[in-house]
Design a protein around this motif. Structure first.
Motif, PDB file in Angstrom:
ATOM      1  N   LEU A 236      -0.022  -8.558   7.967  1.00 10.34           N
ATOM      2  CA  LEU A 236       0.992  -9.271   7.559  1.00 10.34           C
ATOM      3  C   LEU A 236       0.853 -10.229   6.279  1.00 10.34           C
ATOM      4  O   LEU A 236       0.001 -10.628   5.771  1.00 10.34           O
ATOM      5  CB  LEU A 236       1.268 -10.427   8.536  1.00 10.34           C
ATOM      6  N   GLY A 237       2.018 -10.009   5.326  1.00  8.43           N
ATOM      7  CA  GLY A 237       2.351 -10.530   4.215  1.00  8.43           C
ATOM      8  C   GLY A 237       3.611 -10.370   3.450  1.00  8.43           C
ATOM      9  O   GLY A 237       4.378  -9.571   3.896  1.00  8.43           O
ATOM     10  N   THR A 238       3.788 -10.928   2.217  1.00 11.88           N
ATOM     11  CA  THR A 238       4.954 -10.465   1.341  1.00 11.88           C
ATOM     12  C   THR A 238       5.205  -8.722   1.484  1.00 11.88           C
ATOM     13  O   THR A 238       6.068  -8.281   1.748  1.00 11.88           O
ATOM     14  CB  THR A 238       4.992 -11.227   0.112  1.00 11.88           C
ATOM     15  N   THR A 239       3.999  -8.129   1.269  1.00 17.03           N
ATOM     16  CA  THR A 239       3.941  -6.677   1.510  1.00 17.03           C
ATOM     17  C   THR A 239       3.123  -6.367   2.791  1.00 17.03           C
ATOM     18  O   THR A 239       2.109  -6.662   2.431  1.00 17.03           O
ATOM     19  CB  THR A 239       3.345  -6.117   0.177  1.00 17.03           C
ATOM     20  N   THR A 240       3.623  -6.072   3.670  1.00 17.97           N
ATOM     21  CA  THR A 240       3.232  -5.905   4.917  1.00 17.97           C
ATOM     22  C   THR A 240       2.875  -4.425   5.130  1.00 17.97           C
ATOM     23  O   THR A 240       3.633  -3.520   4.899  1.00 17.97           O
ATOM     24  CB  THR A 240       4.180  -6.351   6.170  1.00 17.97           C
ATOM     25  N   GLY A 241       1.471  -4.164   5.509  1.00 21.62           N
ATOM     26  CA  GLY A 241       0.967  -2.969   5.660  1.00 21.62           C
ATOM     27  C   GLY A 241       1.266  -2.583   7.150  1.00 21.62           C
ATOM     28  O   GLY A 241       1.233  -3.545   8.023  1.00 21.62           O
ATOM     29  N   TRP A 242       1.745  -1.496   7.472  1.00 18.28           N
ATOM     30  CA  TRP A 242       1.945  -1.232   8.902  1.00 18.28           C
ATOM     31  C   TRP A 242       1.479   0.380   9.392  1.00 18.28           C
ATOM     32  O   TRP A 242       1.538   1.139   8.487  1.00 18.28           O
ATOM     33  CB  TRP A 242       3.384  -1.334   9.413  1.00 18.28           C
ATOM     34  N   ALA A 243       1.047   0.474  10.597  1.00 17.89           N
ATOM     35  CA  ALA A 243       0.756   1.781  10.943  1.00 17.89           C
ATOM     36  C   ALA A 243       1.169   1.773  12.404  1.00 17.89           C
ATOM     37  O   ALA A 243       0.768   0.826  13.305  1.00 17.89           O
ATOM     38  CB  ALA A 243      -0.756   1.806  10.922  1.00 17.89           C
ATOM     39  N   ILE A 244       1.556   2.810  12.922  1.00 17.35           N
ATOM     40  CA  ILE A 244       2.219   2.979  14.115  1.00 17.35           C
ATOM     41  C   ILE A 244       1.804   4.308  14.903  1.00 17.35           C
ATOM     42  O   ILE A 244       1.874   5.452  14.125  1.00 17.35           O
ATOM     43  CB  ILE A 244       3.733   2.672  14.185  1.00 17.35           C
ATOM     44  N   ARG A 245       1.194   4.384  15.896  1.00 15.49           N
ATOM     45  CA  ARG A 245       1.121   5.462  16.588  1.00 15.49           C
ATOM     46  C   ARG A 245       2.269   5.645  17.649  1.00 15.49           C
ATOM     47  O   ARG A 245       2.481   4.941  18.383  1.00 15.49           O
ATOM     48  CB  ARG A 245      -0.165   5.506  17.578  1.00 15.49           C
ATOM     49  N   GLY A 246       3.024   6.619  17.502  1.00 10.53           N
ATOM     50  CA  GLY A 246       4.196   6.888  18.547  1.00 10.53           C
ATOM     51  C   GLY A 246       3.849   7.274  19.614  1.00 10.53           C
ATOM     52  O   GLY A 246       2.691   8.008  19.866  1.00 10.53           O
ATOM     53  N   TYR A 247       4.807   7.339  20.418  1.00 10.15           N
ATOM     54  CA  TYR A 247       4.709   7.879  21.787  1.00 10.15           C
ATOM     55  C   TYR A 247       4.273   9.408  21.882  1.00 10.15           C
ATOM     56  O   TYR A 247       3.889   9.818  23.021  1.00 10.15           O
ATOM     57  CB  TYR A 247       5.972   7.752  22.826  1.00 10.15           C
ATOM     58  N   ASP A 248       4.692  10.137  20.910  1.00  2.99           N
ATOM     59  CA  ASP A 248       4.431  11.499  20.644  1.00  2.99           C
ATOM     60  C   ASP A 248       2.715  11.757  20.012  1.00  2.99           C
ATOM     61  O   ASP A 248       2.355  12.824  20.004  1.00  2.99           O
ATOM     62  CB  ASP A 248       5.091  12.199  19.678  1.00  2.99           C
ATOM     63  N   GLY A 249       2.145  10.769  19.984  1.00  2.12           N
ATOM     64  CA  GLY A 249       0.790  10.538  19.519  1.00  2.12           C
ATOM     65  C   GLY A 249       0.575  10.674  18.003  1.00  2.12           C
ATOM     66  O   GLY A 249      -0.514  10.612  17.599  1.00  2.12           O
TER      67      GLY A 249
ATOM     68  N   SER B 125      -3.662   8.388   2.833  1.00  6.79           N
ATOM     69  CA  SER B 125      -3.365   8.043   1.458  1.00  6.79           C
ATOM     70  C   SER B 125      -2.548   6.851   1.225  1.00  6.79           C
ATOM     71  O   SER B 125      -1.261   6.821   1.079  1.00  6.79           O
ATOM     72  CB  SER B 125      -2.390   9.434   0.690  1.00  6.79           C
ATOM     73  N   PRO B 126      -3.241   5.793   1.559  1.00  5.74           N
ATOM     74  CA  PRO B 126      -2.589   4.544   1.550  1.00  5.74           C
ATOM     75  C   PRO B 126      -2.137   4.071   0.055  1.00  5.74           C
ATOM     76  O   PRO B 126      -2.878   4.271  -0.892  1.00  5.74           O
ATOM     77  CB  PRO B 126      -3.671   3.423   2.071  1.00  5.74           C
ATOM     78  N   ALA B 127      -0.958   3.422   0.108  1.00  2.32           N
ATOM     79  CA  ALA B 127      -0.254   2.999  -1.153  1.00  2.32           C
ATOM     80  C   ALA B 127      -1.035   1.857  -1.746  1.00  2.32           C
ATOM     81  O   ALA B 127      -1.186   1.891  -3.218  1.00  2.32           O
ATOM     82  CB  ALA B 127       0.959   2.807  -0.883  1.00  2.32           C
ATOM     83  N   ASP B 128      -1.517   0.957  -0.779  1.00  2.00           N
ATOM     84  CA  ASP B 128      -2.507  -0.044  -1.161  1.00  2.00           C
ATOM     85  C   ASP B 128      -3.287  -0.676  -0.175  1.00  2.00           C
ATOM     86  O   ASP B 128      -3.390   0.129   0.963  1.00  2.00           O
ATOM     87  CB  ASP B 128      -1.527  -1.232  -1.713  1.00  2.00           C
ATOM     88  N   ASP B 129      -3.966  -1.691  -0.542  1.00  2.00           N
ATOM     89  CA  ASP B 129      -4.779  -2.288   0.703  1.00  2.00           C
ATOM     90  C   ASP B 129      -4.111  -2.783   1.853  1.00  2.00           C
ATOM     91  O   ASP B 129      -4.775  -2.801   2.907  1.00  2.00           O
ATOM     92  CB  ASP B 129      -5.907  -3.348  -0.094  1.00  2.00           C
ATOM     93  N   ASN B 130      -3.102  -3.102   1.576  1.00  2.00           N
ATOM     94  CA  ASN B 130      -1.909  -3.702   2.889  1.00  2.00           C
ATOM     95  C   ASN B 130      -2.047  -2.481   3.985  1.00  2.00           C
ATOM     96  O   ASN B 130      -2.199  -2.724   4.964  1.00  2.00           O
ATOM     97  CB  ASN B 130      -0.675  -4.189   2.600  1.00  2.00           C
ATOM     98  N   GLU B 131      -1.738  -1.234   3.493  1.00  2.00           N
ATOM     99  CA  GLU B 131      -1.578  -0.149   4.328  1.00  2.00           C
ATOM    100  C   GLU B 131      -2.927   0.148   4.878  1.00  2.00           C
ATOM    101  O   GLU B 131      -3.071   0.721   6.069  1.00  2.00           O
ATOM    102  CB  GLU B 131      -0.979   1.098   3.348  1.00  2.00           C
ATOM    103  N   ALA B 132      -3.992   0.202   3.961  1.00  2.00           N
ATOM    104  CA  ALA B 132      -5.209   0.677   4.508  1.00  2.00           C
ATOM    105  C   ALA B 132      -5.566  -0.380   5.428  1.00  2.00           C
ATOM    106  O   ALA B 132      -6.260  -0.095   6.475  1.00  2.00           O
ATOM    107  CB  ALA B 132      -6.266   0.476   3.033  1.00  2.00           C
TER     108      ALA B 132
END
Length: 162
Positions: free
Chosen positions: A16-29, A138-145
């Motif tokens: 969480l932050g002004t630029t929020t990094g996110w990662a989601i594992r979908g129901y499809d895996g 290939s994360p765009a930045d440390d937030n995504e990483a």
């Protein structure tokens, strides 16, 4: 085990932050990652950042969900007052949004995430990016990483269940 128990649940990890990094594992895996900016616009009121954040969560849940659990980076110390205020507002928005939908959520200490990803609890941002790249991202930045690291920590230590 029934078919529904064999189906991966949708798990969301957030830095969480002004630029929020996110990662989601979908129901499809499949795992999808990215960043979302919640920087206020020039004419935005003080609450617009949080309204946009909750709308973004709702859209993510609609398109990729339903979200079964949320994991987020639990920050106990911020470098500045503004960052602490933004983080507090995002946490309040996230937890209220999740409570309304009955979605379990849990914070993960920063050191725990860094130690799991790199072997060092005080790893710098570049080491977190390198750890994500080593996993094939290939994360765009440390937030995504960081979000990638949170998701993998949740899946590997808890099976993603909050």
């Amino acid at each position: 085990m029934t078919q529904s128990e064999n189906t991966p649940r949708c798990i969301l990890a957030l830095d969480l932050g002004t630029t929020t990094g996110w990662a989601i594992r979908g129901y499809d895996g499949l795992i999808t990652t990215g960043t979302a900016s919640f920087r206020p616009g020039r004419y935005d009121g003080g609450g617009m950042r949080y309204l946009r954040f909750t709308n973004w969560l709702t859209e993510l849940d609609r398109l990729s969900g339903p979200i079964a659990a949320i994991w987020f980076e639990e920050v106990r110390r911020h470098a500045g007052t503004d960052a602490a205020h933004v983080y507090g507002g995002l946490i309040a928005s996230l937890t209220a949004w999740a409570e309304l939908r009955g979605i379990p959520y849990q914070g993960v200490p920063v050191g725990t995430i860094k130690r799991h990803a790199t072997g060092h609890g005080n790893a710098p941002k570049q080491a977190m990016i390198a750890a994500a790249r080593a996993r094939g991202y290939s994360p765009a930045d440390d937030n995504e990483a960081d979000a990638i690291a949170i998701l993998h920590w949740a899946l590997e230590t808890w099976g993603g269940v909050a």
